[in-house]
Design a protein around this motif. Sequence first.
Motif, short mmCIF file in Angstrom:
data_model
loop_
_atom_site.label_atom_id
_atom_site.label_comp_id
_atom_site.label_asym_id
_atom_site.label_seq_id
_atom_site.Cartn_x
_atom_site.Cartn_y
_atom_site.Cartn_z
N PRO A 59 120.60 -28.38 9.85
CA PRO A 59 121.82 -28.94 10.43
C PRO A 59 123.04 -28.81 9.54
CG PRO A 59 120.45 -30.70 9.55
CD PRO A 59 119.66 -29.43 9.41
N LEU A 60 122.90 -28.23 8.37
CA LEU A 60 124.03 -28.13 7.45
C LEU A 60 125.10 -27.18 7.97
CD1 LEU A 60 121.89 -29.50 5.64
CD2 LEU A 60 122.79 -28.18 3.72
N VAL A 123 112.30 -37.91 -1.07
CA VAL A 123 113.22 -36.86 -1.50
C VAL A 123 114.67 -37.37 -1.46
CG1 VAL A 123 114.16 -34.59 -0.93
CG2 VAL A 123 111.69 -34.98 -0.84
N VAL A 124 115.03 -38.08 -0.40
CA VAL A 124 116.39 -38.59 -0.28
C VAL A 124 116.74 -39.49 -1.47
CG1 VAL A 124 117.89 -40.14 1.05
CG2 VAL A 124 116.59 -38.35 2.21
N GLU A 152 121.26 -34.36 3.89
CA GLU A 152 121.17 -33.84 5.26
C GLU A 152 120.07 -32.80 5.40
OE1 GLU A 152 124.78 -32.76 7.31
OE2 GLU A 152 125.96 -34.15 6.08
N LEU A 153 119.86 -32.00 4.35
CA LEU A 153 118.80 -31.00 4.39
C LEU A 153 117.44 -31.68 4.47
CD1 LEU A 153 118.19 -27.96 4.30
CD2 LEU A 153 118.14 -28.13 1.79
N ALA A 154 117.25 -32.72 3.68
CA ALA A 154 115.98 -33.46 3.70
C ALA A 154 115.79 -34.16 5.04
CB ALA A 154 115.94 -34.47 2.56
N GLU A 155 116.79 -34.86 5.50
CA GLU A 155 116.67 -35.62 6.74
C GLU A 155 116.60 -34.70 7.96
OE1 GLU A 155 118.82 -39.81 5.43
OE2 GLU A 155 119.99 -38.32 6.54
#
Length: 211
Positions: A59-60, A123-124, A152-155
């Motif tokens: 989603p980035l 991770v967040v 955002e990459l993790a989520e």
Amino acid sequence: MEDRSDDFGVTRLAAGWFVQCWWAHYASADELLQDVARVAPPEVLQQHIRDASSLVASPLTGEQLAALWTSAASGYHAPSVDGLDGRQWFARMVEVFAPAVPDAAAFDAEAARDLRPEVVAGVVAIVRTLSVSRDFGDVLLGERFLRGALVELAEGGFPELALRFYLRLAIVHLSPVSHSLYEDIKRVGAAFGYGPFIIERLERVIEIGAE
């Protein structure tokens, strides 16, 4: 699973190929990618394809993806130099590398999303600690922007990639790592099958005596 004893995939590509003065040997970043496709083993190229496809599917924004890549490359390459944003840059990687791995199964980034709550949360918590003690002038957008991109990459379903980018960025930007945080990173990294060397690289930024 690929060899995860040390850095791998696009973070290794950024650190190992886009080094200082790489442009003295290649006319363009695209030419460098073509050389990687020529000399790298198929399993390494497949790692790059998997990572790049995941980043394209993430989603980035293109700007966020470009910032993560530029940081991972220590500021020695920015996709904008080639007239690309981050998403276009990673898509180009797939285009260049895929023909060199003709027998590899297509990678489905959507199916590969990892949304395990405990893994994403772990991770967040780690990537939120990133700080920028060393930067590259006006190339990047600052620690808050980078932290937001990693979160955002993790989520968004790619926590392993987020953690791996964090490991690279923490070293590049001299982000202090406390001893307790180091233990958390080892614990979370074990969930991704990380070997010792990829984590031990952080020892150069561990705060001596920090809790």
